[in-house]
Scaffold this motif. Structure first.
Motif, PDB file in Angstrom:
ATOM      1  N   LEU A 195       0.824  -1.204   0.000  1.00 21.83           N
ATOM      2  CA  LEU A 195       0.000   0.000   0.000  1.00 21.83           C
ATOM      3  C   LEU A 195       0.862   1.260   0.000  1.00 21.83           C
ATOM      4  O   LEU A 195       0.555   2.241  -0.684  1.00 21.83           O
ATOM      5  CB  LEU A 195      -0.938  -0.005   1.209  1.00 21.83           C
ATOM      6  N   ARG A 196       1.961   1.246   0.770  1.00 21.35           N
ATOM      7  CA  ARG A 196       2.865   2.403   0.778  1.00 21.35           C
ATOM      8  C   ARG A 196       3.412   2.689  -0.610  1.00 21.35           C
ATOM      9  O   ARG A 196       3.589   3.838  -1.003  1.00 21.35           O
ATOM     10  CB  ARG A 196       4.059   2.164   1.727  1.00 21.35           C
ATOM     11  N   HIS A 197       3.687   1.625  -1.353  1.00 22.27           N
ATOM     12  CA  HIS A 197       4.334   1.771  -2.654  1.00 22.27           C
ATOM     13  C   HIS A 197       3.351   1.804  -3.812  1.00 22.27           C
ATOM     14  O   HIS A 197       3.765   1.817  -4.970  1.00 22.27           O
ATOM     15  CB  HIS A 197       5.348   0.642  -2.861  1.00 22.27           C
ATOM     16  N   SER A 198       2.079   1.837  -3.506  1.00 17.76           N
ATOM     17  CA  SER A 198       1.055   1.848  -4.551  1.00 17.76           C
ATOM     18  C   SER A 198       0.923   3.243  -5.156  1.00 17.76           C
ATOM     19  O   SER A 198       1.472   4.220  -4.644  1.00 17.76           O
ATOM     20  CB  SER A 198      -0.291   1.423  -3.950  1.00 17.76           C
ATOM     21  N   PRO A 199       0.158   3.376  -6.264  1.00 14.39           N
ATOM     22  CA  PRO A 199      -0.082   4.703  -6.853  1.00 14.39           C
ATOM     23  C   PRO A 199      -0.816   5.657  -5.914  1.00 14.39           C
ATOM     24  O   PRO A 199      -0.856   6.861  -6.175  1.00 14.39           O
ATOM     25  CB  PRO A 199      -0.927   4.381  -8.093  1.00 14.39           C
ATOM     26  N   LEU A 200      -1.386   5.157  -4.839  1.00 16.03           N
ATOM     27  CA  LEU A 200      -2.014   6.020  -3.842  1.00 16.03           C
ATOM     28  C   LEU A 200      -1.040   6.403  -2.735  1.00 16.03           C
ATOM     29  O   LEU A 200      -1.383   7.160  -1.834  1.00 16.03           O
ATOM     30  CB  LEU A 200      -3.241   5.323  -3.238  1.00 16.03           C
ATOM     31  N   GLY A 201       0.177   5.890  -2.821  1.00 18.57           N
ATOM     32  CA  GLY A 201       1.209   6.202  -1.840  1.00 18.57           C
ATOM     33  C   GLY A 201       2.432   6.770  -2.526  1.00 18.57           C
ATOM     34  O   GLY A 201       2.332   7.503  -3.513  1.00 18.57           O
ATOM     35  N   VAL A 202       3.619   6.374  -2.040  1.00 23.82           N
ATOM     36  CA  VAL A 202       4.852   6.939  -2.593  1.00 23.82           C
ATOM     37  C   VAL A 202       5.151   6.419  -3.992  1.00 23.82           C
ATOM     38  O   VAL A 202       5.991   6.987  -4.696  1.00 23.82           O
ATOM     39  CB  VAL A 202       6.046   6.669  -1.651  1.00 23.82           C
ATOM     40  N   GLY A 203       4.461   5.356  -4.411  1.00 17.27           N
ATOM     41  CA  GLY A 203       4.651   4.849  -5.762  1.00 17.27           C
ATOM     42  C   GLY A 203       4.265   5.857  -6.828  1.00 17.27           C
ATOM     43  O   GLY A 203       4.721   5.758  -7.973  1.00 17.27           O
ATOM     44  N   LEU A 204       3.427   6.812  -6.493  1.00 15.04           N
ATOM     45  CA  LEU A 204       3.085   7.874  -7.431  1.00 15.04           C
ATOM     46  C   LEU A 204       4.246   8.845  -7.610  1.00 15.04           C
ATOM     47  O   LEU A 204       4.359   9.506  -8.652  1.00 15.04           O
ATOM     48  CB  LEU A 204       1.851   8.634  -6.934  1.00 15.04           C
TER      49      LEU A 204
END
Length: 292
Positions: free
Chosen positions: A169-178
């Protein structure tokens, strides 16, 4: 000069105490570089660029501002609005006795640089903007929803202690992955620790976000056309939040700004393509500045 030559320390400003990291030779003949980060990260985002600059003989300063990843809370006695944090940036430069600085901003930090330059157009001798807030994009989509949630300290704690502990979740497009192409799991875990563990840090962030007003920055950005400093806009072209069109619009504010496209980079050019940003900083340091 070895890139491992660095110092981490603190400075007491009128608004509050700020941690910062210094890299580079103490007797550098190059203009000092000051890095300004955005919400939810700390000065470690600049480490790779700072090391490259240190190897090239530049001394850089990277404060961690009260934007959610800081470890020393400011509390209500400090002005935690964007304008207040911008004044603290100017205090930071003055307190350290830095002159002819090259100011480098990213994300919310780019907006803070604009606030600081609006307060004093001669504050910096050179300015480098990477992907950042400008005009009424303060913040751009999808961050208005995120900022709204983080205005409530209890909800921030719930998010950081729950969903944001999950790497996916942290690295998802809703997190820092964006924001960054290949997030470091240990870094993304640790930058959220102050928000998880310290209610005063959560309160600092909430106070800042409650003071964010897109109309205020929309008025400031066009006024910066009077800033005499050379301007370089270095933009990650794979950014899905701060899109290239926004970067070109920012560059157009200034009469002689350069616009550099950085392929394969999202918002955090300093992390995705540190060499491109270091090269841009070296390049602008060679441009003459207006005297008097």
């Amino acid at each position: 000069m070895a890139s491992s030559d660095s110092l981490s320390t603190t400075v007491a400003l009128r608004s509050g105490t700020v941690e910062y990291t210094v890299r580079g030779p103490q007797e550098s003949s190059q203009p000092p570089v000051v890095f300004i980060h955005g919400v939810g990260v700390d000065n470690r985002m600049w480490a790779d660029v700072a090391d490259l600059l240190a190897d090239a003989g530049y001394r850089s300063y990277a404060p961690t501002l009260p934007l959610g990843a800081h470890r020393i809370p400011w509390g209500g006695a400090g002005d935690r609005s964007p304008g207040g944090v911008a004044r603290a940036i100017r205090e930071f430069v003055a307190e350290l006795g830095l002159e002819q600085v090259t100011l480098v901003g990213c994300d919310t930090g780019g907006a803070l640089c604009q606030f600081a330059l609006d307060q004093d157009p001669t504050f910096a001798s050179r300015v480098v903007f990477t992907n950042c807030d400008c005009f009424d994009q303060f913040p751009p989509q999808p961050f208005p929803v995120v900022f709204t949630l983080l205005k409530y300290p209890w909800l921030t704690h719930a998010l950081m202690a729950g969903p944001m502990r999950i790497r996916a979740l942290r690295h998802s497009p809703l997190g820092v992955g964006l924001l960054v192409s290949d997030p470091d799991p240990e870094l993304t875990e640790s930058i959220f620790e102050p928000l998880r563990s310290d209610p005063a840090v959560r309160d600092d962030l909430a106070a800042f976000l409650r003071a964010v007003d897109p109309a205020e920055l929309a008025a400031i950005t066009p006024r910066l056309s009077t800033v005499p400093a050379p301007i370089s806009v270095v933009w990650g072209m794979s950014d899905r939040a701060f899109r290239p069109k926004l970067g070109r619009r920012l560059a157009a504010v200034f009469e002689q700004a350069t616009f550099t496209e950085v392929p394969d980079s999202r918002t955090f050019v300093a992390m995705d393509q540190p060499r491109a940003l270091a090269d841009a900083i070296v390049d602008i340091s060679r441009r003459p500045v207006q005297v008097g």
